[in-house]
Design a protein around this motif. Structure first.
Motif, PDB file in Angstrom:
ATOM      1  N   ASP A 174      -2.495   6.086   9.234  1.00  0.00           N
ATOM      2  CA  ASP A 174      -1.883   5.189   8.071  1.00  0.00           C
ATOM      3  C   ASP A 174      -2.403   4.010   8.267  1.00  0.00           C
ATOM      4  O   ASP A 174      -2.371   3.292   7.145  1.00  0.00           O
ATOM      5  N   ALA A 175      -2.711   3.406   9.163  1.00  0.00           N
ATOM      6  CA  ALA A 175      -3.297   2.098   9.333  1.00  0.00           C
ATOM      7  C   ALA A 175      -4.447   2.037   8.296  1.00  0.00           C
ATOM      8  O   ALA A 175      -4.752   0.877   7.674  1.00  0.00           O
ATOM      9  N   MET A 176      -5.392   3.031   8.601  1.00  0.00           N
ATOM     10  CA  MET A 176      -6.757   2.988   7.816  1.00  0.00           C
ATOM     11  C   MET A 176      -6.325   3.259   6.412  1.00  0.00           C
ATOM     12  O   MET A 176      -7.249   2.530   5.484  1.00  0.00           O
ATOM     13  N   TRP A 177      -5.657   3.960   5.942  1.00  0.00           N
ATOM     14  CA  TRP A 177      -5.044   4.381   4.594  1.00  0.00           C
ATOM     15  C   TRP A 177      -4.620   3.007   4.023  1.00  0.00           C
ATOM     16  O   TRP A 177      -5.036   2.668   2.631  1.00  0.00           O
ATOM     17  N   ARG A 178      -3.645   2.239   4.629  1.00  0.00           N
ATOM     18  CA  ARG A 178      -3.202   0.940   4.065  1.00  0.00           C
ATOM     19  C   ARG A 178      -4.145   0.141   4.030  1.00  0.00           C
ATOM     20  O   ARG A 178      -4.035  -0.971   3.110  1.00  0.00           O
ATOM     21  N   ALA A 179      -5.172  -0.075   4.737  1.00  0.00           N
ATOM     22  CA  ALA A 179      -6.368  -0.868   4.742  1.00  0.00           C
ATOM     23  C   ALA A 179      -7.153  -0.557   3.570  1.00  0.00           C
ATOM     24  O   ALA A 179      -7.501  -1.478   2.728  1.00  0.00           O
ATOM     25  N   PHE A 180      -7.303   0.751   3.079  1.00  0.00           N
ATOM     26  CA  PHE A 180      -7.981   0.976   1.882  1.00  0.00           C
ATOM     27  C   PHE A 180      -7.028   0.624   0.636  1.00  0.00           C
ATOM     28  O   PHE A 180      -7.439  -0.105  -0.369  1.00  0.00           O
ATOM     29  N   ASP A 181      -5.833   0.852   0.555  1.00  0.00           N
ATOM     30  CA  ASP A 181      -4.789   0.835  -0.503  1.00  0.00           C
ATOM     31  C   ASP A 181      -4.978  -0.598  -0.759  1.00  0.00           C
ATOM     32  O   ASP A 181      -4.864  -1.143  -2.102  1.00  0.00           O
ATOM     33  N   THR A 182      -4.966  -1.569   0.152  1.00  0.00           N
ATOM     34  CA  THR A 182      -4.712  -3.183   0.056  1.00  0.00           C
ATOM     35  C   THR A 182      -5.946  -3.713  -0.209  1.00  0.00           C
ATOM     36  O   THR A 182      -6.217  -4.862  -0.107  1.00  0.00           O
ATOM     37  N   GLY A 183      -7.153  -2.873  -0.143  1.00  0.00           N
ATOM     38  CA  GLY A 183      -8.489  -3.727  -0.427  1.00  0.00           C
ATOM     39  C   GLY A 183      -8.840  -4.613   1.062  1.00  0.00           C
ATOM     40  O   GLY A 183      -9.903  -4.961   0.799  1.00  0.00           O
ATOM     41  N   ASP A 192     -13.150  -1.905   2.050  1.00  0.00           N
ATOM     42  CA  ASP A 192     -13.764  -1.304   0.847  1.00  0.00           C
ATOM     43  C   ASP A 192     -15.170  -1.242   0.965  1.00  0.00           C
ATOM     44  O   ASP A 192     -15.902  -1.665   1.899  1.00  0.00           O
ATOM     45  N   GLY A 193     -15.860  -0.690  -0.073  1.00  0.00           N
ATOM     46  CA  GLY A 193     -17.424  -0.472  -0.293  1.00  0.00           C
ATOM     47  C   GLY A 193     -18.063   0.609   0.290  1.00  0.00           C
ATOM     48  O   GLY A 193     -17.439   1.504   0.980  1.00  0.00           O
ATOM     49  N   PRO A 194     -19.333   0.757  -0.231  1.00  0.00           N
ATOM     50  CA  PRO A 194     -20.164   1.997   0.399  1.00  0.00           C
ATOM     51  C   PRO A 194     -20.150   2.089   1.569  1.00  0.00           C
ATOM     52  O   PRO A 194     -20.215   0.944   2.385  1.00  0.00           O
ATOM     53  N   PRO A 195     -20.106   3.192   2.380  1.00  0.00           N
ATOM     54  CA  PRO A 195     -19.879   4.571   1.776  1.00  0.00           C
ATOM     55  C   PRO A 195     -18.456   5.045   1.679  1.00  0.00           C
ATOM     56  O   PRO A 195     -18.112   6.020   1.647  1.00  0.00           O
ATOM     57  N   MET A 196     -17.407   3.972   1.884  1.00  0.00           N
ATOM     58  CA  MET A 196     -16.011   4.306   1.651  1.00  0.00           C
ATOM     59  C   MET A 196     -15.350   4.011   0.392  1.00  0.00           C
ATOM     60  O   MET A 196     -14.107   3.919   0.402  1.00  0.00           O
ATOM     61  N   HIS A 197     -16.139   4.031  -0.524  1.00  0.00           N
ATOM     62  CA  HIS A 197     -15.689   3.675  -1.912  1.00  0.00           C
ATOM     63  C   HIS A 197     -15.370   4.748  -2.642  1.00  0.00           C
ATOM     64  O   HIS A 197     -14.918   4.778  -3.761  1.00  0.00           O
ATOM     65  N   THR A 198     -15.514   6.129  -2.225  1.00  0.00           N
ATOM     66  CA  THR A 198     -15.013   7.403  -2.839  1.00  0.00           C
ATOM     67  C   THR A 198     -14.002   7.961  -2.000  1.00  0.00           C
ATOM     68  O   THR A 198     -13.727   7.600  -0.795  1.00  0.00           O
ATOM     69  N   ALA A 199     -13.344   8.890  -2.759  1.00  0.00           N
ATOM     70  CA  ALA A 199     -12.137   9.626  -2.183  1.00  0.00           C
ATOM     71  C   ALA A 199     -12.662  10.550  -0.862  1.00  0.00           C
ATOM     72  O   ALA A 199     -12.153  10.343   0.299  1.00  0.00           O
ATOM     73  N   GLY A 249       0.827  -1.251  -0.015  1.00  0.00           N
ATOM     74  CA  GLY A 249      -0.125  -0.004   0.127  1.00  0.00           C
ATOM     75  C   GLY A 249       0.731   1.238   0.077  1.00  0.00           C
ATOM     76  O   GLY A 249       2.160   1.322  -0.074  1.00  0.00           O
ATOM     77  N   GLY A 250       0.103   2.677   0.017  1.00  0.00           N
ATOM     78  CA  GLY A 250       0.812   3.556   0.271  1.00  0.00           C
ATOM     79  C   GLY A 250       0.574   4.446  -1.273  1.00  0.00           C
ATOM     80  O   GLY A 250       0.371   3.920  -2.300  1.00  0.00           O
ATOM     81  N   LEU A 251       1.306   5.541  -1.180  1.00  0.00           N
ATOM     82  CA  LEU A 251       1.191   6.404  -2.508  1.00  0.00           C
ATOM     83  C   LEU A 251       2.314   5.993  -3.409  1.00  0.00           C
ATOM     84  O   LEU A 251       3.346   5.779  -2.853  1.00  0.00           O
ATOM     85  N   PRO A 252       2.269   6.270  -4.474  1.00  0.00           N
ATOM     86  CA  PRO A 252       3.343   5.923  -5.596  1.00  0.00           C
ATOM     87  C   PRO A 252       4.497   6.725  -5.257  1.00  0.00           C
ATOM     88  O   PRO A 252       4.313   8.055  -5.113  1.00  0.00           O
ATOM     89  N   GLY A 253       5.670   6.055  -5.144  1.00  0.00           N
ATOM     90  CA  GLY A 253       6.772   6.790  -5.067  1.00  0.00           C
ATOM     91  C   GLY A 253       7.219   7.478  -3.602  1.00  0.00           C
ATOM     92  O   GLY A 253       8.039   8.190  -3.473  1.00  0.00           O
ATOM     93  N   GLU A 254       6.333   6.835  -2.666  1.00  0.00           N
ATOM     94  CA  GLU A 254       6.408   7.294  -1.250  1.00  0.00           C
ATOM     95  C   GLU A 254       7.835   6.861  -0.521  1.00  0.00           C
ATOM     96  O   GLU A 254       8.199   5.723  -1.081  1.00  0.00           O
ATOM     97  N   ARG A 255       8.242   7.540   0.220  1.00  0.00           N
ATOM     98  CA  ARG A 255       9.533   7.070   0.935  1.00  0.00           C
ATOM     99  C   ARG A 255       9.210   6.637   2.141  1.00  0.00           C
ATOM    100  O   ARG A 255       8.944   7.465   3.279  1.00  0.00           O
ATOM    101  N   LEU A 256       9.074   5.174   2.382  1.00  0.00           N
ATOM    102  CA  LEU A 256       8.746   4.715   3.582  1.00  0.00           C
ATOM    103  C   LEU A 256       9.369   5.225   4.999  1.00  0.00           C
ATOM    104  O   LEU A 256       9.091   5.557   6.031  1.00  0.00           O
ATOM    105  N   GLY A 257      10.946   5.344   4.769  1.00  0.00           N
ATOM    106  CA  GLY A 257      11.569   5.832   5.608  1.00  0.00           C
ATOM    107  C   GLY A 257      11.470   7.377   6.200  1.00  0.00           C
ATOM    108  O   GLY A 257      12.071   7.854   7.217  1.00  0.00           O
TER     109      GLY A 257
END
Length: 729
Positions: free
Chosen positions: A613-622, A625-632, A562-570
């Motif tokens: 970060d825990a919630m975002w990576r849970a979104f990133d990795t599927g 998912d699902g309504p109402p969290m299916h939109t940005a 997960g994570g944004l493209p090109g992010e630097r984990l460190g």
């Protein structure tokens, strides 16, 4: 690489060119030369090339202590002759920290996907079986030179133990590699033999008991890679780590237990003991301990006796979180029963600051909501106690005069604990006895679920212990660092990066405790919010989050999906690493980690950054998912609701608003009223145990924002992927 790309590069030889990497700022470089290597040659050059020269394992990592793999398989801090004995210590310590950053890769691949350049192809280098034999020689020489019975260990016990601990970590990694590479089978057996030998030899004045226990935990964790006979030996050693039963022969009667309950529980619980379980109230027996200041005891005598025929007395008093543990310091008591609200963990934080120190044997039962989330703190305060912690909410009913409690799961289970002790039962038998009277819980569908987890339960206990207090749970702590620095928290400077001056694995004190709180908070969040109900295998019910330790730019976490493209984990302030396919009912674990340069952040900020970060990576990795969290906008609103729930603890509201503003700034959210967000977590949500947001509340939040702050809503709905994500430090 295509022919057209090769031609383009050739055309720019000796010229300046703009290079564009996805997700990164373009750079301008002069192309000195171009060399094209056939793929077949690359495949052939892996182990052969590795054996020809030393390999820099930390090249390109700013600030990373140098670590080299020599051609013979030894680790070194610089190219040269392979270090042996005590001289190998510094290299092995660095190697131990290096391998501990991984969770899903072993020595069959030395370089996981680049934390700095995830777009780059995987590097092929690996440790060969021949080199592994050389690494075994190095580890064996270090263990012999730094053994607990050597003269060097007597002179400097901690320095010697640090070398043994580092060698142990490397050996554990060699064992694990056998699961990926059958050629490591013989190497793994030899490495395991050295680990068992360390367990047996960790005796004498210079020995470190925690290191012996850690070796046993690592052997248990590596059980799938062990030979059958070694697996059974590891199991027997694990059983030796826990007290099988209370020390009955050392507990002369009468037995005194303290019941320290919240004031609104106290009277009702006393009535339950008397009316349901036939306890009788008696005058305080001669020689009774004095109650704490401003307190009074009501003494109840049980209708059953100790194994020697002596009475069992229960000293009941109303208690607050900051004085509920006082009887742990009184030798007159055998145990303490605590029953109160958790206040979303806030009361646990207060109780963990108690100055009482255990005197004599003690058994403790904590009846509250999700007590396992803070077990690590209670166990740290009372390391020699036998502790029973609540897994789920501990239920009770009211309906007596004045709304008094008239039924209590905690009381039902505590009575069974007392009966089990009077029958001289083991902890496993006592826990089974309590399971028979525990109330209905959703987790009960899982075989073996216990509402109260005792010292003998192997399922979750090791994930809530942190022997060396480095902010990493013991079961997943690859390297038991014994040179821990006690670092304090500085709430006001929470978002100001500060070099702690020590390696990430050396961070201890308040800083590490705060990370433990953050991981525990995530287990509480997932249990008490239906926003997380979509986790696979009902993971939200099974405490999948644990403290994963600290990292920095030079030692970034590896294997993080997960994570944004090109992010630097460190460079991120917090990272949550989800690991799928693990043992247990959920089939998943999650490492909650924090940047070392923010280790001084207040525990409140740690909780917010780690949760986001825990919630975002849970979104990133599927995972979610699902309504109402299916939109940005839905995802960002879910994060806001969770943050608002985490800030619902007793404190000055101006102080809490300040924390909210700090979190929004760090996570690149627009200014949004906390009052508006928290208003979407209603009493109806609380009644449904949704303290950290609900799907209903998420819909309300989007509607309310549209009415009161359409500009903020437009930002939440924007295509900018960084909104709601943490800034790099």
């Amino acid at each position: 690489m295509s022919e057209a790309t090769i031609e383009m590069l050739e055309a720019h030889r000796k010229k300046s060119a703009q290079l564009v990497f996805p997700g990164r700022t373009p750079v301008r470089r002069r192309i000195a030369d171009v060399a094209v290597v056939p793929a077949a040659r690359l495949r052939q050059s892996g182990p052969v090339a590795l054996a020809a020269a030393a390999l820099d394992l930390t090249a390109g990592r700013e600030g990373a202590p140098s670590l080299w793999l020599l051609p013979d398989g030894s680790f070194a801090t610089e190219p040269g002759p392979p270090p042996r004995g005590l001289d190998a210590g510094p290299a092995l310590v660095r190697a131990a920290r290096w391998v501990s950053s991984r969770r899903t890769t072993t020595l069959e691949r030395l370089f996981p996907p680049s934390a700095f350049h995830p777009d780059e192809p995987l590097r092929p280098e690996r440790l060969t079986a021949t080199q592994a034999a050389g690494l075994l020689v190095q580890a064996r020489s270090a263990l012999a030179a730094a053994g607990a019975t050597t003269e060097d260990a007597r002179k400097d016990p901690i320095a010697a133990a640090q070398i043994r601990s580092a060698a142990l970590t490397v050996l554990s990694h060699l064992v694990a590699t056998a699961l990926r590479d059958p050629d490591f089978r013989a190497i793994a057996d030899q490495a395991a033999a050295l680990m068992f030998a360390l367990v047996a030899s960790e005796t004498g004045p210079a020995a470190v008991p925690a290191l012996r226990a850690h070796a046993i935990q690592l052997l248990s964790m590596r059980a799938p890679a062990l030979a059958a006979a070694d697996r059974e030996l590891a199991r027997s050693l694990v059983r030796s780590l826990v007290r099988e039963a209370p020390p009955y022969d050392a507990l002369p009667g009468p037995w005194r237990f303290a019941m320290c309950s919240a004031r609104d529980f106290h009277e009702g619980e006393v009535d339950i003991f008397i009316d349901r379980y036939d306890f009788r109230e008696i005058p305080a027996p001669e020689g009774s301990p004095a109650p704490p200041k401003y307190g009074t005891y009501r003494v109840l005598e049980a209708p059953f006796r100790t194994p020697d025929g002596d009475p069992v007395w229960l000293y009941a008093r109303a208690a607050r979180p900051d004085d509920e543990n006082l009887e742990m310091a009184d030798a007159a008591f055998v145990g303490v029963f605590i029953n109160r609200h958790a206040q979303l963990g806030a009361y646990d934080m207060r109780a963990a600051t108690a100055t009482a120190r255990q005197v004599g044997y003690k058994i403790m039962l904590n009846a509250q909501c999700a007590g396992l989330t803070t077990r690590f703190a209670i166990a740290r305060t009372f390391p020699d106690a036998d502790i029973y912690s609540s897994w789920d909410s501990t239920y009770f009913r009211t309906g007596g005069p004045g709304g008094k409690m008239n039924a209590s799961e905690g009381v039902d289970c505590f009575v069974e604990l007392l009966r089990g002790m009077c029958a001289k039962e083991t902890h496993a038998e006592i826990e089974a006895r309590m399971r028979r009277v525990q109330w209905h819980h959703a987790q009960g569908s899982f075989p073996g679920f216990s509402q109260f987890i005792g010292p003998g339960n192997p399922l979750v206990v090791a994930r809530f212990q942190d022997v060396n207090r480095d902010g990493r749970a013991d079961l997943y702590d690859g390297f038991l660092d014994l040179t821990i620095a006690e670092l304090a928290e500085d709430l006001r400077a929470s978002l100001t990066p500060r070099d702690p001056g020590v390696a990430p694995s050396q961070i201890g004190g308040e800083a590490a405790t705060g990370l433990g709180w953050a991981a525990g908070s995530m287990n509480r969040v997932t249990q008490y919010s239906d926003l997380w109900a979509g986790l696979p295998g009902q993971s939200e019910l099974f405490y999948v989050f644990h403290a994963g330790g600290f990292y920095n730019h030079g030692e970034p976490p590896a294997d993080v999906p997960g994570g944004l493209p090109g992010e630097r984990l460190g460079a991120l302030p917090a990272v949550c690493r989800y690991v799928r396919g693990t043992e247990g009912p959920a089939g998943m674990q999650a490492d909650v980690m924090m940047h070392a340069h923010l280790s001084h952040a207040g525990k409140e900020i740690k909780r917010l950054l780690c949760a986001a970060d825990a919630m975002w990576r849970a979104f990133d990795t599927g995972l979610l998912d699902g309504p109402p969290m299916h939109t940005a906008a839905g995802k960002r609103a879910a994060v806001l609701l969770m943050l608002a729930g985490l800030l619902e603890f007793p404190a000055d509201q101006n102080f809490v608003d300040g924390l909210w503003a700090m979190a929004l700034e760090a996570l690149r959210f627009p200014p949004i009223s906390r009052t508006l967000v928290r208003g979407c977590i209603t009493e109806a949500d609380h009644d449904a145990s949704n303290y950290y947001g609900s799907r209903r509340g998420l819909v309300q939040l989007l509607e309310d924002l549209g009415k009161s702050d359409p500009l903020a809503l437009s930002v939440l709905a924007s295509e900018d992927p960084k909104v709601g994500r943490a800034k790099e430090i």
